[in-house]
Design an enzyme around this catalytic site. Sequence first.
Site, mmCIF file in Angstrom:
data_model
loop_
_atom_site.group_PDB
_atom_site.id
_atom_site.type_symbol
_atom_site.label_atom_id
_atom_site.label_comp_id
_atom_site.label_asym_id
_atom_site.label_seq_id
_atom_site.Cartn_x
_atom_site.Cartn_y
_atom_site.Cartn_z
ATOM 1 N N GLU A 293 -1.363 -8.531 4.698
ATOM 2 C CA GLU A 293 -0.811 -8.971 6.708
ATOM 3 C C GLU A 293 -2.390 -9.195 7.036
ATOM 4 O OE1 GLU A 293 -0.485 -4.403 5.861
ATOM 5 O OE2 GLU A 293 -0.413 -6.572 4.820
ATOM 6 N N HIS B 243 -3.580 -5.971 1.034
ATOM 7 C CA HIS B 243 -2.281 -6.132 2.116
ATOM 8 C C HIS B 243 -2.741 -7.124 2.620
ATOM 9 C CE1 HIS B 243 -2.331 -1.473 4.280
ATOM 10 N NE2 HIS B 243 -2.538 -1.621 2.982
ATOM 11 N N CYS C 113 0.925 -0.839 0.293
ATOM 12 C CA CYS C 113 -0.321 0.129 -0.055
ATOM 13 C C CYS C 113 0.440 1.192 -0.277
ATOM 14 C CB CYS C 113 -1.013 0.253 0.348
ATOM 15 S SG CYS C 113 -2.248 1.286 0.818
#
Length: 222
Positions: A196, A194, A86
């Site tokens: 994560e 993302h 990002c």
Amino acid sequence: MKAAVLVFPGSNCDRDLAVAFRNAGADVTMVWHKDSRLPAGTDVVAIPGGFSFGDYLRCGAIAARSPITGSVVDHARRGGYVLGICNGFQVLTETGLLPGALMRNAGLKFLCKSVEMVVGTTASAFTAGYGKGQRVSIPIAHHDGNYVADDRLLARLRDEDRVAFRYVDNPNGSAGDIAGVLSENRRVLGMMPHPERAAEPAHGGTDGAALFRALTGALTPA
């Protein structure tokens, strides 16, 4: 495998990124942006999402000139691994470690939702845990995720098999539906979604975990 997660004023995904790497078996150090050197033995540098320096000048532009970023560029040029997610992807384009630019979303609105992506290549340490053409669901959260590249660059990325991920239903207008790109040596990855945030069951999905497992496995001595 040793990972260094950078922290800038305005980073908001740094701890999530550190947890994802630790869960995959990595030894993680958080590195403040004013530091001038990476920890000794760093294998991969991770640049998290967020709004570094409030994005007051241009997304990622100020972070790209922080003291630590010079060491990240040197690390990459020596063949080290770098992952930018990002805002981290924006930083990587601002440093020139990845081509193209990230602009305002086509709809001029902040987007926060899970999206489907297609894995474009498995020929990298980041994507080796997936199957080519596999569909994965990963969250996005960005206002400036519109990847901009001219036809020549798009053809080059395609011909060199450097498109890591493509959107199934393009949410932001990115050229070529690109969600993630690799460097020429395939050791630098920038992506807008993302992983994560999709790395353990409590997140509602685990499609992002394969990226961290593959990278940690590839860089951990046997």
